[in-house]
Scaffold this active site. Structure first.
Site, short mmCIF file in Angstrom:
data_model
loop_
_atom_site.label_atom_id
_atom_site.label_comp_id
_atom_site.label_asym_id
_atom_site.label_seq_id
_atom_site.Cartn_x
_atom_site.Cartn_y
_atom_site.Cartn_z
N MET A 137 0.85 -1.21 0.03
CA MET A 137 -0.07 0.06 0.00
C MET A 137 0.94 1.11 0.02
O MET A 137 1.90 1.04 0.76
CB MET A 137 -0.66 -0.13 1.27
CG MET A 137 -2.09 -0.70 1.39
SD MET A 137 -3.45 -0.34 2.28
CE MET A 137 -2.60 -0.91 3.78
N HIS A 138 0.45 2.26 -0.94
CA HIS A 138 1.16 3.30 -0.73
C HIS A 138 0.66 4.54 -1.38
O HIS A 138 0.88 5.89 -1.38
CB HIS A 138 2.58 3.20 -1.82
CG HIS A 138 2.17 3.23 -3.08
ND1 HIS A 138 2.04 2.03 -3.95
CD2 HIS A 138 2.25 4.40 -4.08
CE1 HIS A 138 1.61 2.43 -5.01
NE2 HIS A 138 1.95 3.55 -5.47
#
Length: 380
Positions: free
Chosen positions: A225-226
């Protein structure tokens, strides 16, 4: 005399030098550039006069996010590193444009090749066109329809000034046709990132570290996740991670943390014996994990492509995707950013009811060869 030159003309044309500039700026670019470098080198070995300069903009400058990829994928050291990392979107765009303009003025090519949808793609295409240099966009035409994503703006602006589109799918082709681009500029070739995947699959290697030694094939999950929608709000991020841990039913969850996300997680105090947050991994190590995972949970577009081709169940934590073929023909499902929506997908996976990879046209490991052949046919 005229007849003499008319006989020689085809031979002279055959030896015309074609000068290319390949641009790599961020981690996803390197997998897309590598097979083109190798395809050009193969043509050179056959006597072709095609040549290239590899320009690294420096957009990603962390060793794990950049340098390892050049080493692992056998890409030569860049001819130039613009060192334009850091800063806001505008600061980075301007820094890349200024440095790349200078690079082009000193080493003018016939064609600049940009890939993907990062800031460097946009900045380098603008700099090239302002110098009246042709631009080719590898992965042109893909759209998410979400203008809140910087990547979508990068794609749209880059495509608006592109001379040649090397596309990954018929969906991308149709997007370009609807925008009024001529058919002659659209070249459906496939996906260079899948070239890299197929060329390196037998080289994947288990990462070093105690946690990796304990993992059993198909008995762990990989997550990444970013994107701001997932990581910028601490409460939402906590809820999503908890939903993942609840839904994976005690299986280990390996989370190689993007530097951007790492800063956000530092003060959150998230801890669970089944959650293993690690440093970013090299290409060969990360894809080893994906290939052997029970499932992948991500907000990255590129990972959905790789997971699909490896027939690994994939859940995308976004409300839209520019890679719809991974849903129609791949193993990807669009979950959204609401943590409450994740549970049914994980339940389906746990029951062994996940869909199988159907095969995506032209994702066959030969895309870069088709790109280089097309460039030679256009510029010779």
């Amino acid at each position: 005399m005229n007849r003499f030159f008319s006989i020689l003309q085809p031979q002279i044309a055959a030896f015309k030098m074609i000068k290319l500039t390949l641009v790599a700026g961020a981690r996803p670019n390197f997998m897309k550039i590598a097979p083109m470098v190798h395809a050009i080198q193969a043509q050179q070995a056959l006597g072709s006069t095609i040549s290239f300069r590899l320009v690294h903009t420096g957009q990603h400058y962390d060793k794990k996010m950049s340098g390892d990829f050049f080493d692992q994928l056998n890409i030569p050291e860049p001819n130039a590193n613009l060192g334009a990392g850091g800063g806001t979107q505008a600061e980075q765009t301007s820094a890349v444009m200024i440095a790349f303009e200078k690079e082009l003025m000193e080493n003018r090519p016939n064609l600049v090749i940009v890939v993907g949808d990062v800031t460097s793609t946009l900045a380098c295409s603008i700099a090239a066109k302002k110098l009246n240099i042709d631009v080719a966009h590898v992965e042109g035409g893909i759209r998410s329809g979400d203008l809140s994503m910087p990547e979508e703006i990068n794609r749209m602006v880059t495509d608006s000034i592109t001379d040649h589109f090397f596309t990954t799918s018929e969906i991308a082709n149709e997007n370009l046709r609807k925008s009024g681009f001529p058919e002659a500029s659209i070249h459906f070739v496939g996906n260079t990132m899948i070239d890299t995947l197929m060329a390196n699959m037998d080289r994947f290697q288990i990462p070093e570290g105690k946690i990796y030694d304990t993992l059993k094939p198909k008995e762990y999950f990989v997550m990444t996740m970013h994107r701001p929608a997932n990581v910028d709000q601490e409460e939402t991020l906590k809820e999503m991670i908890q939903a993942i841990l609840d839904g994976t039913k005690g299986f280990p969850v390996v989370f190689p943390v993007h530097p951007r996300t790492a800063k956000i997680l530092e003060n959150m105090g998230i801890s669970d014996p089944n959650l293993h947050m690690t440093d970013p991994l090299g290409y060969l190590e990360f894809n080893y994990l994906v290939k052997n995972a029970k499932g992948v949970i991500t907000d990255s577009g590129g990972i959905t492509e790789e997971a699909s081709v490896m027939n690994v169940p994939c859940m995308t934590l976004r409300n839209n995707t520019e890679r719809a073929e991974t849903i129609h023909l791949g193993t990807n499902e669009l979950v959204g950013t609401d943590p409450k929506k994740l549970a049914p997908y994980l339940e389906k996976l746990m029951k062994g009811e996940w869909k199988q990879y159907q095969g995506i046209p032209m994702w066959d490991g030969k895309t870069a060869q088709r790109i280089v052949d097309k460039i030679i046919s256009i510029y010779s």
